[in-house]
Design a protein around this motif. Structure first.
Motif, PDB file in Angstrom:
ATOM      1  N   VAL A  24       0.840  -1.200   0.000  1.00 40.70           N
ATOM      2  CA  VAL A  24       0.000   0.000   0.000  1.00 40.70           C
ATOM      3  C   VAL A  24       0.875   1.250   0.000  1.00 40.70           C
ATOM      4  O   VAL A  24       0.629   2.209  -0.752  1.00 40.70           O
ATOM      5  CB  VAL A  24      -0.946  -0.009   1.218  1.00 40.70           C
ATOM      6  CG1 VAL A  24      -1.727   1.304   1.300  1.00 40.70           C
ATOM      7  CG2 VAL A  24      -1.906  -1.193   1.138  1.00 40.70           C
ATOM      8  N   PHE A  25       1.902   1.235   0.826  1.00 36.11           N
ATOM      9  CA  PHE A  25       2.826   2.369   0.898  1.00 36.11           C
ATOM     10  C   PHE A  25       3.502   2.620  -0.446  1.00 36.11           C
ATOM     11  O   PHE A  25       3.591   3.762  -0.921  1.00 36.11           O
ATOM     12  CB  PHE A  25       3.865   2.102   1.988  1.00 36.11           C
ATOM     13  CG  PHE A  25       5.070   2.996   1.923  1.00 36.11           C
ATOM     14  CD1 PHE A  25       4.972   4.339   2.263  1.00 36.11           C
ATOM     15  CD2 PHE A  25       6.301   2.500   1.537  1.00 36.11           C
ATOM     16  CE1 PHE A  25       6.090   5.176   2.194  1.00 36.11           C
ATOM     17  CE2 PHE A  25       7.413   3.317   1.470  1.00 36.11           C
ATOM     18  CZ  PHE A  25       7.307   4.658   1.805  1.00 36.11           C
ATOM     19  N   LEU A  26       3.976   1.555  -1.100  1.00 35.24           N
ATOM     20  CA  LEU A  26       4.668   1.716  -2.378  1.00 35.24           C
ATOM     21  C   LEU A  26       3.709   2.158  -3.490  1.00 35.24           C
ATOM     22  O   LEU A  26       4.106   2.881  -4.409  1.00 35.24           O
ATOM     23  CB  LEU A  26       5.372   0.412  -2.757  1.00 35.24           C
ATOM     24  CG  LEU A  26       6.550   0.042  -1.854  1.00 35.24           C
ATOM     25  CD1 LEU A  26       7.129  -1.305  -2.247  1.00 35.24           C
ATOM     26  CD2 LEU A  26       7.636   1.118  -1.903  1.00 35.24           C
ATOM     27  N   PHE A  27       2.451   1.729  -3.396  1.00 30.43           N
ATOM     28  CA  PHE A  27       1.440   2.256  -4.320  1.00 30.43           C
ATOM     29  C   PHE A  27       1.302   3.766  -4.150  1.00 30.43           C
ATOM     30  O   PHE A  27       1.259   4.522  -5.132  1.00 30.43           O
ATOM     31  CB  PHE A  27       0.099   1.568  -4.066  1.00 30.43           C
ATOM     32  CG  PHE A  27      -1.059   2.222  -4.773  1.00 30.43           C
ATOM     33  CD1 PHE A  27      -1.280   2.024  -6.120  1.00 30.43           C
ATOM     34  CD2 PHE A  27      -1.933   3.051  -4.071  1.00 30.43           C
ATOM     35  CE1 PHE A  27      -2.337   2.640  -6.777  1.00 30.43           C
ATOM     36  CE2 PHE A  27      -2.991   3.665  -4.704  1.00 30.43           C
ATOM     37  CZ  PHE A  27      -3.200   3.455  -6.067  1.00 30.43           C
ATOM     38  N   MET A  28       1.260   4.210  -2.897  1.00 29.65           N
ATOM     39  CA  MET A  28       1.173   5.639  -2.621  1.00 29.65           C
ATOM     40  C   MET A  28       2.373   6.386  -3.188  1.00 29.65           C
ATOM     41  O   MET A  28       2.228   7.448  -3.809  1.00 29.65           O
ATOM     42  CB  MET A  28       1.066   5.859  -1.102  1.00 29.65           C
ATOM     43  CG  MET A  28      -0.244   5.394  -0.495  1.00 29.65           C
ATOM     44  SD  MET A  28      -0.172   5.212   1.318  1.00 29.65           S
ATOM     45  CE  MET A  28       0.605   6.745   1.798  1.00 29.65           C
ATOM     46  N   VAL A  29       3.560   5.819  -2.991  1.00 30.43           N
ATOM     47  CA  VAL A  29       4.774   6.449  -3.525  1.00 30.43           C
ATOM     48  C   VAL A  29       4.679   6.591  -5.041  1.00 30.43           C
ATOM     49  O   VAL A  29       4.965   7.651  -5.604  1.00 30.43           O
ATOM     50  CB  VAL A  29       6.021   5.620  -3.147  1.00 30.43           C
ATOM     51  CG1 VAL A  29       7.260   6.171  -3.865  1.00 30.43           C
ATOM     52  CG2 VAL A  29       6.251   5.642  -1.643  1.00 30.43           C
ATOM     53  N   ALA A  84      -7.489   1.570   3.763  1.00 31.28           N
ATOM     54  CA  ALA A  84      -7.208   0.259   3.183  1.00 31.28           C
ATOM     55  C   ALA A  84      -6.496  -0.650   4.175  1.00 31.28           C
ATOM     56  O   ALA A  84      -6.838  -1.832   4.322  1.00 31.28           O
ATOM     57  CB  ALA A  84      -6.365   0.419   1.914  1.00 31.28           C
ATOM     58  N   VAL A  85      -5.515  -0.116   4.878  1.00 32.97           N
ATOM     59  CA  VAL A  85      -4.747  -0.936   5.826  1.00 32.97           C
ATOM     60  C   VAL A  85      -5.619  -1.361   7.012  1.00 32.97           C
ATOM     61  O   VAL A  85      -5.508  -2.487   7.501  1.00 32.97           O
ATOM     62  CB  VAL A  85      -3.498  -0.160   6.296  1.00 32.97           C
ATOM     63  CG1 VAL A  85      -2.853  -0.823   7.505  1.00 32.97           C
ATOM     64  CG2 VAL A  85      -2.492  -0.058   5.159  1.00 32.97           C
ATOM     65  N   ARG A  86      -6.505  -0.491   7.426  1.00 35.45           N
ATOM     66  CA  ARG A  86      -7.364  -0.827   8.567  1.00 35.45           C
ATOM     67  C   ARG A  86      -8.426  -1.874   8.218  1.00 35.45           C
ATOM     68  O   ARG A  86      -9.010  -2.490   9.109  1.00 35.45           O
ATOM     69  CB  ARG A  86      -8.032   0.439   9.110  1.00 35.45           C
ATOM     70  CG  ARG A  86      -7.046   1.412   9.721  1.00 35.45           C
ATOM     71  CD  ARG A  86      -7.744   2.632  10.273  1.00 35.45           C
ATOM     72  NE  ARG A  86      -8.483   2.360  11.490  1.00 35.45           N
ATOM     73  CZ  ARG A  86      -7.955   2.384  12.707  1.00 35.45           C
ATOM     74  NH1 ARG A  86      -6.671   2.642  12.862  1.00 35.45           N
ATOM     75  NH2 ARG A  86      -8.696   2.160  13.764  1.00 35.45           N
ATOM     76  N   GLY A 133      -2.260   0.606  14.504  1.00 40.87           N
ATOM     77  CA  GLY A 133      -1.364   1.644  14.993  1.00 40.87           C
ATOM     78  C   GLY A 133      -0.603   2.317  13.862  1.00 40.87           C
ATOM     79  O   GLY A 133      -0.518   3.547  13.788  1.00 40.87           O
ATOM     80  N   LEU A 134      -0.070   1.510  12.966  1.00 41.22           N
ATOM     81  CA  LEU A 134       0.727   2.051  11.858  1.00 41.22           C
ATOM     82  C   LEU A 134      -0.111   2.878  10.888  1.00 41.22           C
ATOM     83  O   LEU A 134       0.370   3.859  10.324  1.00 41.22           O
ATOM     84  CB  LEU A 134       1.404   0.897  11.123  1.00 41.22           C
ATOM     85  CG  LEU A 134       2.342   1.271   9.982  1.00 41.22           C
ATOM     86  CD1 LEU A 134       3.567   0.374   9.972  1.00 41.22           C
ATOM     87  CD2 LEU A 134       1.637   1.201   8.620  1.00 41.22           C
ATOM     88  N   SER A 135      -1.370   2.501  10.703  1.00 39.54           N
ATOM     89  CA  SER A 135      -2.209   3.164   9.698  1.00 39.54           C
ATOM     90  C   SER A 135      -2.322   4.668   9.927  1.00 39.54           C
ATOM     91  O   SER A 135      -2.463   5.435   8.965  1.00 39.54           O
ATOM     92  CB  SER A 135      -3.606   2.536   9.677  1.00 39.54           C
ATOM     93  OG  SER A 135      -4.287   2.762  10.908  1.00 39.54           O
ATOM     94  N   TRP A 136      -2.236   5.121  11.192  1.00 39.08           N
ATOM     95  CA  TRP A 136      -2.358   6.543  11.480  1.00 39.08           C
ATOM     96  C   TRP A 136      -1.213   7.352  10.883  1.00 39.08           C
ATOM     97  O   TRP A 136      -1.330   8.566  10.687  1.00 39.08           O
ATOM     98  CB  TRP A 136      -2.423   6.773  12.988  1.00 39.08           C
ATOM     99  CG  TRP A 136      -3.683   6.276  13.593  1.00 39.08           C
ATOM    100  CD1 TRP A 136      -3.883   5.111  14.269  1.00 39.08           C
ATOM    101  CD2 TRP A 136      -4.960   6.932  13.567  1.00 39.08           C
ATOM    102  NE1 TRP A 136      -5.188   4.989  14.663  1.00 39.08           N
ATOM    103  CE2 TRP A 136      -5.877   6.092  14.257  1.00 39.08           C
ATOM    104  CE3 TRP A 136      -5.408   8.135  13.037  1.00 39.08           C
ATOM    105  CZ2 TRP A 136      -7.220   6.435  14.408  1.00 39.08           C
ATOM    106  CZ3 TRP A 136      -6.748   8.481  13.189  1.00 39.08           C
ATOM    107  CH2 TRP A 136      -7.631   7.628  13.880  1.00 39.08           C
TER     108      TRP A 136
END
Length: 263
Positions: free
Chosen positions: A54-59, A102-104, A129-132
């Motif tokens: 998800v993070f790399l998609f955002m990048v 998405a992560v939640r 926790g990380l999703s925030w």
């Protein structure tokens, strides 16, 4: 040829170092969670298999702003740089919120792949926790696109290493329940990472507003002046049209390995 190579390396090495520092956060989480128990280690590993794609998609989506900003600079349209940079930040905020949601909601993936309940609960706490932090790291990427378009890549390296160093004591605090915090085990790595993401965004924002390079060396018209530019749908759609294929390509490439890790 040598001059061009030196110029290329001057741009490349800080970007490469920044990427290594950001990736090393996952290594730190793995090492520290592994000191608690095998279950905590497994939760962090499975959780990373969810949020990293998800993070790399955002990048991939957000870095589409870099060539657009560079095109403005190359064509001498300096007055368009800051308004476009604001559109990148609005896009980053929207993508970051989408990533948060998405992560939640990743619990459906655990059901689909039959992840054991005792591992699922701990992994879900880690991801919640990380999703925030995902909106924060998305804003960091948007500001990174701005500063890299100005051929000023060193802040990304410095701030990424500050985030890496901050992650270690924050992990310790939330994993073991120090300084009055609850003992969270491996799930604490998610909270620590979220704080680091927002810290990096705040440092980058401070730097592009106060850094000497932007005050003294950046071309006139390319500096943030405190004015907030409202979202412009046409520019946002053009940026999204360029970045979405990049983000989707990275997402599918990485997801292959992530699914294997979960299985």
């Amino acid at each position: 040829m040598r001059a061009e190579l030196r110029a290329l390396l001057a741009l490349l090495l800080p970007i490469l170092g920044g990427q290594v520092a950001q990736t090393a956060n996952g290594v730190i989480d793995t090492i520290m969670a592994g000191q608690v128990s095998p279950l905590d280690l497994a939760a962090v590993a499975v959780g990373a298999s969810v949020w990293v794609p998800v993070f790399l998609f955002m990048v991939g989506v957000i870095i589409a702003a870099t060539p657009i900003l560079s095109q403005h600079l190359g064509a001498g349209r300096h007055q368009q740089v800051v308004p476009t940079a604001w559109q990148a930040l609005w896009l980053a905020l929207g993508i970051g919120i989408a990533g948060f949601l998405a992560v939640r909601q990743a619990v459906w993936l655990f059901d689909l792949l039959d992840v054991p309940p005792h591992l699922r609960d701990l992994t879900q706490r880690y991801l919640h926790g990380l999703s925030w932090g995902l909106p924060g790291i998305a804003l960091f990427i948007g500001l990174r696109s701005y500063t890299e378009s100005l051929s000023h890549t060193r802040p990304v390296l410095v701030i990424s290493f500050i985030g890496l160093l901050a992650n270690i004591p924050l992990n310790y605090v939330f994993i073991y329940g120090e300084l009055g915090m609850p003992r969270m085990g491996g799930a604490g790595c998610g909270v620590a990472t979220a704080i680091v993401m927002w810290l990096m965004a705040a440092l980058m924002w401070w730097y592009v507003r106060q850094g000497r390079h932007y005050r003294e060396q950046a071309p006139a018209g390319t500096r943030f002046d405190g004015r907030v530019h409202a979202p412009h749908p046409r520019e946002l759609l053009a940026m999204l049209a360029l970045g979405l294929p990049i983000g989707m390509a990275i997402f599918f490439e990485v997801s292959i390995f992530s699914v294997i890790a979960i299985l």
